[in-house]
Design a protein around this motif. Structure first.
Motif, PDB file in Angstrom:
ATOM      1  N   PHE A  36       0.845  -1.184   0.000  1.00 55.85           N
ATOM      2  CA  PHE A  36       0.000   0.000   0.000  1.00 55.85           C
ATOM      3  C   PHE A  36       0.882   1.236   0.000  1.00 55.85           C
ATOM      4  N   SER A  37       0.534   2.187  -0.838  1.00 56.28           N
ATOM      5  CA  SER A  37       1.302   3.421  -0.899  1.00 56.28           C
ATOM      6  C   SER A  37       0.938   4.306   0.288  1.00 56.28           C
ATOM      7  N   ASP A  38       1.794   5.249   0.574  1.00 57.90           N
ATOM      8  CA  ASP A  38       1.516   6.199   1.653  1.00 57.90           C
ATOM      9  C   ASP A  38       0.256   6.997   1.353  1.00 57.90           C
ATOM     10  N   ASP A  41      -2.743   4.880   2.192  1.00 63.10           N
ATOM     11  CA  ASP A  41      -2.899   4.841   3.653  1.00 63.10           C
ATOM     12  C   ASP A  41      -3.498   6.139   4.174  1.00 63.10           C
ATOM     13  N   GLN A  42      -3.067   7.260   3.609  1.00 64.46           N
ATOM     14  CA  GLN A  42      -3.612   8.555   4.016  1.00 64.46           C
ATOM     15  C   GLN A  42      -5.099   8.639   3.647  1.00 64.46           C
ATOM     16  N   LYS A  44      -7.195   6.102   3.361  1.00 63.11           N
ATOM     17  CA  LYS A  44      -7.933   5.231   4.282  1.00 63.11           C
ATOM     18  C   LYS A  44      -8.095   5.902   5.638  1.00 63.11           C
ATOM     19  N   ALA A  45      -7.047   6.599   6.086  1.00 63.73           N
ATOM     20  CA  ALA A  45      -7.134   7.308   7.366  1.00 63.73           C
ATOM     21  C   ALA A  45      -8.186   8.415   7.309  1.00 63.73           C
ATOM     22  N   TYR A 108      -7.474   5.819  -2.531  1.00 62.44           N
ATOM     23  CA  TYR A 108      -8.069   4.760  -1.712  1.00 62.44           C
ATOM     24  C   TYR A 108      -9.332   4.217  -2.379  1.00 62.44           C
ATOM     25  N   HIS A 111      -8.479   1.974  -5.254  1.00 62.13           N
ATOM     26  CA  HIS A 111      -8.058   0.649  -4.780  1.00 62.13           C
ATOM     27  C   HIS A 111      -9.269  -0.203  -4.410  1.00 62.13           C
TER      28      HIS A 111
END
Length: 134
Positions: A36-38, A41-42, A44-45, A108, A111
């Motif tokens: 997962f790329s940063d 992840d951002q 998703k957060a 996100y 994905h």
């Protein structure tokens, strides 16, 4: 009537069968390792921080106020989603994300779109309890 020894043997056999079946199930799951790329992840957060699942479904799970967003990226496109996130509508609030935050959320959602199908009626349930998507 079963003796204590027979009960203990049955218990050990059932425990061993359970452990072997559990090992088989978890060692043969069709999990693909993906990095997962940063940015993802951002995204998703942000999704979790703003509790998007309270209103929207993903993979058929979540709230019912808004639409299921599993395949929204391919159905609507990133520009429409980005505009809706920024301006909102009657039921969805406007989120004033920065350009970086908007792109992260779109990454996100892309994905999610690539990894699933939102219609659970098309899922094939296997005998071992796993699910295959058509």
């Amino acid at each position: 009537m079963a003796t204590d020894l027979q009960k203990m043997v049955i218990g050990v056999l059932l425990t061993a069968a359970f452990l072997m079946y559990s090992f088989y199930l978890y060692s043969s799951l069709p999990v693909r390792e993906t990095g997962f790329s940063d940015q993802m992840d951002q995204g998703k957060a942000l999704w979790q921080k703003h509790n998007c699942t309270a209103c929207h479904q993903v993979y058929g799970l979540g709230g019912y106020l808004g639409p299921d967003l599993t395949n929204a990226y391919s159905l609507r496109g990133p520009d429409v989603i980005k505009a809706l996130i920024q301006t909102g509508n009657n039921t969805m609030p406007a989120f004033h994300f920065t350009e970086e935050e908007s792109n992260a959320l779109l990454t996100y959602m892309k994905h999610i779109d690539e990894t699933g199908n939102a219609d659970p009626r098309s899922f094939k349930i296997n005998i071992d309890g796993t699910i295959d998507q058509d």
